[in-house]
Design a protein around this motif. Sequence first.
Motif, PDB file in Angstrom:
ATOM      1  N   PHE A 190       0.830  -1.216   0.000  1.00 44.69           N
ATOM      2  CA  PHE A 190       0.000   0.000   0.000  1.00 44.69           C
ATOM      3  C   PHE A 190       0.861   1.262   0.000  1.00 44.69           C
ATOM      4  N   MET A 191       1.942   1.246   0.773  1.00 44.42           N
ATOM      5  CA  MET A 191       2.792   2.431   0.908  1.00 44.42           C
ATOM      6  C   MET A 191       3.927   2.463  -0.114  1.00 44.42           C
ATOM      7  N   LYS A 192       4.052   1.406  -0.921  1.00 46.20           N
ATOM      8  CA  LYS A 192       5.112   1.322  -1.933  1.00 46.20           C
ATOM      9  C   LYS A 192       6.486   1.524  -1.278  1.00 46.20           C
ATOM     10  N   THR A 193       6.764   0.691  -0.287  1.00 50.10           N
ATOM     11  CA  THR A 193       7.999   0.794   0.474  1.00 50.10           C
ATOM     12  C   THR A 193       8.519  -0.590   0.799  1.00 50.10           C
ATOM     13  N   ASP A 194       9.823  -0.672   1.119  1.00 53.60           N
ATOM     14  CA  ASP A 194      10.401  -1.925   1.592  1.00 53.60           C
ATOM     15  C   ASP A 194      10.476  -1.975   3.108  1.00 53.60           C
ATOM     16  N   GLU A 195      10.060  -0.882   3.762  1.00 53.96           N
ATOM     17  CA  GLU A 195      10.132  -0.788   5.210  1.00 53.96           C
ATOM     18  C   GLU A 195       8.863  -1.335   5.861  1.00 53.96           C
ATOM     19  N   PRO A 196       8.999  -2.091   6.944  1.00 57.09           N
ATOM     20  CA  PRO A 196       7.803  -2.564   7.657  1.00 57.09           C
ATOM     21  C   PRO A 196       7.141  -1.406   8.398  1.00 57.09           C
ATOM     22  N   PRO A 197       5.869  -1.550   8.764  1.00 57.46           N
ATOM     23  CA  PRO A 197       5.197  -0.484   9.512  1.00 57.46           C
ATOM     24  C   PRO A 197       5.767  -0.345  10.915  1.00 57.46           C
ATOM     25  N   ALA A 198       5.810   0.873  11.411  1.00 59.99           N
ATOM     26  CA  ALA A 198       6.253   1.108  12.787  1.00 59.99           C
ATOM     27  C   ALA A 198       5.074   0.882  13.725  1.00 59.99           C
ATOM     28  N   VAL A 199       5.226  -0.057  14.657  1.00 60.98           N
ATOM     29  CA  VAL A 199       4.142  -0.393  15.586  1.00 60.98           C
ATOM     30  C   VAL A 199       4.684  -0.330  17.014  1.00 60.98           C
ATOM     31  N   ASP A 200       4.075   0.525  17.827  1.00 61.93           N
ATOM     32  CA  ASP A 200       4.418   0.614  19.245  1.00 61.93           C
ATOM     33  C   ASP A 200       3.205   0.150  20.037  1.00 61.93           C
ATOM     34  N   HIS A 201       3.285  -1.039  20.613  1.00 61.25           N
ATOM     35  CA  HIS A 201       2.127  -1.625  21.292  1.00 61.25           C
ATOM     36  C   HIS A 201       1.771  -0.892  22.581  1.00 61.25           C
ATOM     37  N   TYR A 202       2.645  -0.032  23.061  1.00 62.59           N
ATOM     38  CA  TYR A 202       2.390   0.645  24.336  1.00 62.59           C
ATOM     39  C   TYR A 202       2.235   2.158  24.181  1.00 62.59           C
ATOM     40  N   GLU A 203       2.231   2.638  22.941  1.00 65.28           N
ATOM     41  CA  GLU A 203       2.018   4.066  22.714  1.00 65.28           C
ATOM     42  C   GLU A 203       0.577   4.434  23.071  1.00 65.28           C
ATOM     43  N   VAL A 204       0.407   5.542  23.768  1.00 66.34           N
ATOM     44  CA  VAL A 204      -0.923   5.991  24.185  1.00 66.34           C
ATOM     45  C   VAL A 204      -1.566   6.805  23.070  1.00 66.34           C
ATOM     46  N   HIS A 205      -2.759   6.402  22.665  1.00 69.37           N
ATOM     47  CA  HIS A 205      -3.541   7.151  21.684  1.00 69.37           C
ATOM     48  C   HIS A 205      -4.830   7.603  22.377  1.00 69.37           C
ATOM     49  N   ARG A 206      -4.918   8.842  22.702  1.00 66.73           N
ATOM     50  CA  ARG A 206      -6.101   9.353  23.388  1.00 66.73           C
ATOM     51  C   ARG A 206      -7.312   9.293  22.461  1.00 66.73           C
ATOM     52  N   ASN A 207      -8.463   8.924  23.038  1.00 67.32           N
ATOM     53  CA  ASN A 207      -9.737   8.799  22.325  1.00 67.32           C
ATOM     54  C   ASN A 207      -9.769   7.641  21.330  1.00 67.32           C
ATOM     55  N   ALA A 208      -8.738   6.793  21.342  1.00 59.73           N
ATOM     56  CA  ALA A 208      -8.755   5.623  20.470  1.00 59.73           C
ATOM     57  C   ALA A 208      -9.547   4.500  21.135  1.00 59.73           C
ATOM     58  N   ILE A 209     -10.127   3.643  20.307  1.00 60.17           N
ATOM     59  CA  ILE A 209     -10.860   2.480  20.783  1.00 60.17           C
ATOM     60  C   ILE A 209      -9.978   1.253  20.612  1.00 60.17           C
ATOM     61  N   ASP A 210      -9.868   0.448  21.664  1.00 61.25           N
ATOM     62  CA  ASP A 210      -9.074  -0.773  21.598  1.00 61.25           C
ATOM     63  C   ASP A 210      -9.889  -1.936  22.164  1.00 61.25           C
ATOM     64  N   ASP A 211      -9.221  -3.092  22.333  1.00 56.38           N
ATOM     65  CA  ASP A 211      -9.922  -4.264  22.863  1.00 56.38           C
ATOM     66  C   ASP A 211     -10.612  -3.958  24.184  1.00 56.38           C
ATOM     67  N   ALA A 212      -9.941  -3.194  25.046  1.00 57.39           N
ATOM     68  CA  ALA A 212     -10.497  -2.896  26.368  1.00 57.39           C
ATOM     69  C   ALA A 212     -11.819  -2.155  26.266  1.00 57.39           C
ATOM     70  N   VAL A 213     -11.883  -1.202  25.355  1.00 57.79           N
ATOM     71  CA  VAL A 213     -13.127  -0.427  25.176  1.00 57.79           C
ATOM     72  C   VAL A 213     -14.223  -1.317  24.604  1.00 57.79           C
ATOM     73  N   LEU A 214     -13.887  -2.122  23.597  1.00 59.37           N
ATOM     74  CA  LEU A 214     -14.897  -2.988  22.986  1.00 59.37           C
ATOM     75  C   LEU A 214     -15.505  -3.944  24.009  1.00 59.37           C
ATOM     76  N   PHE A 215     -14.660  -4.561  24.805  1.00 64.34           N
ATOM     77  CA  PHE A 215     -15.192  -5.538  25.758  1.00 64.34           C
ATOM     78  C   PHE A 215     -15.848  -4.863  26.959  1.00 64.34           C
ATOM     79  N   ALA A 216     -15.478  -3.604  27.209  1.00 66.96           N
ATOM     80  CA  ALA A 216     -16.206  -2.838  28.229  1.00 66.96           C
ATOM     81  C   ALA A 216     -17.622  -2.536  27.755  1.00 66.96           C
TER      82      ALA A 216
END
Length: 251
Positions: A190-216
């Motif tokens: 999709f990005m036309k790149t050889d680089e993998p996506p940067a993923v930080d599993h512990y980065e805080v995203h305010r107002n984001a919905i995650d598993d915790a919100v869905l199951f709540a």
Amino acid sequence: MGKIDLTKAELNYERFRDLAKDRGLSERERIGFPEHYRSGYEDAILDDIALKLEFAFRKDSSLLDIGCGASPMTSALFARAQAHNIAITANDSPEMLSLIKSDVLFTKLPGKFPDVLENALEVTSGGYDLLLCYSVLHYIIVDGSVFDFVDAVCLALKPGGTALIGDIPNLSKRRRFFTSEAGIAFHKEFMKTDEPPAVDHYEVHRNAIDDAVLFAIVARAHANGNDAYVVPQPRTLPMFNRRDDIIIQRR
């Protein structure tokens, strides 16, 4: 109003009122989607909505569409509901409701949900058989409590009614996807790149919905005496690998 990068824009109820008044935007853009995100996918999305809300078994019923927008999919959804003699109450801002193009008769419910819950129940005494809130939850919770929203959804349904809170961006699912082989390959293509996506599993995203919100949300619906489920989207939908649906069934 200048051109908007909808992939980065911070949107809420009031911001969507502004988009509805921007004549420089396409029908899909004014509901928050870049043109290529939805174009060509509407039929597949509608098939999934009709299946999960069981339109075929809900003839002569009532539907509340929360944050319905004004796009080609809105008009097509109303036509599908009419085919099953489902009465529609459409909720959105006055500005957005005024833009809906449809030959189907429907009731307009202007205002921000859940603030307009009492008005909604005045339209259909006893509640609704069906409720739809599609691609909207992540905007609703920016302005209010997710539990207040879930409570209002449960109260809007009549006993035996079903709600589909659909197309919910799930940050946890997105992170899992982009650390998988399939997700890394998708990103590179999709990005036309050889680089993998940067993923930080512990980065805080305010107002984001995650598993915790869905199951709540599921837990809150259960606490209100209802059944609720997190369900996947079919592969025919454009963001099935990063989004989830929730179904609530009132008892």
